[in-house]
Design an enzyme around this catalytic site. Structure first.
Site, PDB file in Angstrom:
ATOM      1  N   HIS A 122     -32.665   9.945  -7.294  1.00 51.74           N
ATOM      2  CA  HIS A 122     -32.465   8.758  -8.135  1.00 51.74           C
ATOM      3  C   HIS A 122     -33.580   7.729  -7.941  1.00 51.74           C
ATOM      4  O   HIS A 122     -33.488   6.612  -8.461  1.00 51.74           O
ATOM      5  CB  HIS A 122     -31.099   8.095  -7.888  1.00 51.74           C
TER       6      HIS A 122
ATOM      7  N   HIS B 186     -23.475  17.763  -7.745  1.00 56.33           N
ATOM      8  CA  HIS B 186     -22.214  17.133  -8.148  1.00 56.33           C
ATOM      9  C   HIS B 186     -21.588  17.776  -9.389  1.00 56.33           C
ATOM     10  O   HIS B 186     -20.646  17.225  -9.957  1.00 56.33           O
ATOM     11  CB  HIS B 186     -22.426  15.634  -8.437  1.00 56.33           C
TER      12      HIS B 186
ATOM     13  N   HIS C 236     -32.318  14.226  -8.432  1.00 57.66           N
ATOM     14  CA  HIS C 236     -31.349  14.113  -7.331  1.00 57.66           C
ATOM     15  C   HIS C 236     -31.504  12.869  -6.476  1.00 57.66           C
ATOM     16  O   HIS C 236     -30.498  12.290  -6.079  1.00 57.66           O
ATOM     17  CB  HIS C 236     -31.346  15.347  -6.420  1.00 57.66           C
TER      18      HIS C 236
ATOM     19  N   HIS D 103     -33.521  20.227  -8.426  1.00 54.36           N
ATOM     20  CA  HIS D 103     -32.611  19.188  -7.964  1.00 54.36           C
ATOM     21  C   HIS D 103     -32.563  19.257  -6.441  1.00 54.36           C
ATOM     22  O   HIS D 103     -31.833  20.062  -5.861  1.00 54.36           O
ATOM     23  CB  HIS D 103     -31.230  19.446  -8.583  1.00 54.36           C
TER      24      HIS D 103
ATOM     25  N   GLU E  93     -25.613  15.161 -13.935  1.00 52.54           N
ATOM     26  CA  GLU E  93     -24.633  15.391 -12.859  1.00 52.54           C
ATOM     27  C   GLU E  93     -23.898  14.135 -12.415  1.00 52.54           C
ATOM     28  O   GLU E  93     -22.885  14.222 -11.740  1.00 52.54           O
ATOM     29  CB  GLU E  93     -25.309  16.035 -11.643  1.00 52.54           C
TER      30      GLU E  93
HETATM   31 FE   LIG Z   1     -27.790  12.617  -8.973  1.00 55.69          FE
HETATM   32 FE   LIG Z   2     -27.637  15.365  -6.887  1.00 59.32          FE
END
Ligand SMILES: [Fe+2]
Ligand SMILES: [Fe+2]
Length: 255
Positions: free
Chosen positions: A173, A68, A171, A146, A39
């Protein structure tokens, strides 16, 4: 069966790190299926046909996404079968694309959370519905959840424990250290992390994000700098039972 799941891939630096590390990992561990979250693969936000193809050419079999996914609009017309790119299953009815894909006899499902992420259908019930209707159902089922809130992620892992082979988070990170096998045989980790530059704020340019926090002005997301970290998990799943044998965190860093 060995499955490698890769965290959110950030822009060109992330795609380059996937190209650098993935072929060696596939060989080293005898990986039969590679999943990556794409994403953020286009300039740090969204995904395009070209960035998806980049990941596929590097050895990725299924690309999951998240909040995203529509940031680069050109992907919308390519989600129905042409590319192995899926979007969250619990998006509203009528959204382009599909929330799952079967690849190498593995069902890969993408779900999205609702706490601090957005207004979506219930991920728990969306998964119930898929599990009760898909026929034939592969033995091995892997879920990319996510989501932002750790509580929501652990809750989904527990909810699906024993019904799927693995639930992992994407999501944030930022990788978490809680990879383990739940009581009924589902491998679980709250977040894999990312493949992206470490001189950054979760992959994005430090100054831009700091300005946004300090001044409150909107900022264009732009990719950070420096060497990339490559975060993934390696799953070993029993082909007969679909239960997880092991989950192992994989981390590589560019030099
Ligand atoms: Fe992401
Ligand atoms: Fe995300």
């Amino acid at each position: 069966m060995k499955i490698l799941a890769i965290g959110d891939v950030i822009g060109k630096p992330g795609r380059d790190a996937v190209k650098q590390f993935l072929p060696g990992l596939i060989n080293e561990y005898g990986v039969k299926l590679v999943i990556a979250n794409g994403e953020n693969s286009a300039h740090g936000i969204g995904i395009t046909v070209n960035t998806a193809r980049d990941l596929i050419d590097a050895g990725v079999d299924v690309i999951t996404t998240g909040n995203h996914v529509w940031a680069q609009r050109d992907i919308m017309n390519h989600l129905d079968g042409e590319l192995p790119v899926i979007r969250p299953l619990n998006f509203p009815p009528g959204a382009p694309g599909c929330g799952y894909r079967i690849s190498n006899n593995v069902l890969v499902v993408n779900l999205i959370g609702r706490i601090f992420v957005g207004q979506y259908d219930c991920p728990f019930r969306a998964m119930d519905s898929l599990l009760s209707t898909l026929d034939p159902m592969p033995k091995i089922i892997v879920v990319d959840f996510h989501a932002e809130a750790t509580s929501e992620k652990v809750a989904l892992g527990r909810y699906l424990d024993g019904r799927v082979s693995a639930v992992y988070g994407t999501h944030t990170h930022i990788g978490t250290t809680d990879s383990h096998i739940l009581p009924n045989g589902t491998a679980y980790v709250t977040d894999i992390g990312m493949v992206g530059p470490m001189d950054s704020i979760i992959g994005d340019d430090v100054d831009n994000v700091l300005t946004s926090f300090l001044v409150g002005l909107p900022h264009r997301l732009s990719v950070g700098k420096g060497f990339c970290a490559f975060d993934a998990i390696l799953l070993d799943i029993d082909d007969e039972t679909g239960k997880a044998e092991s989950i192992e965190r994989i981390r590589r860093e560019e030099t």
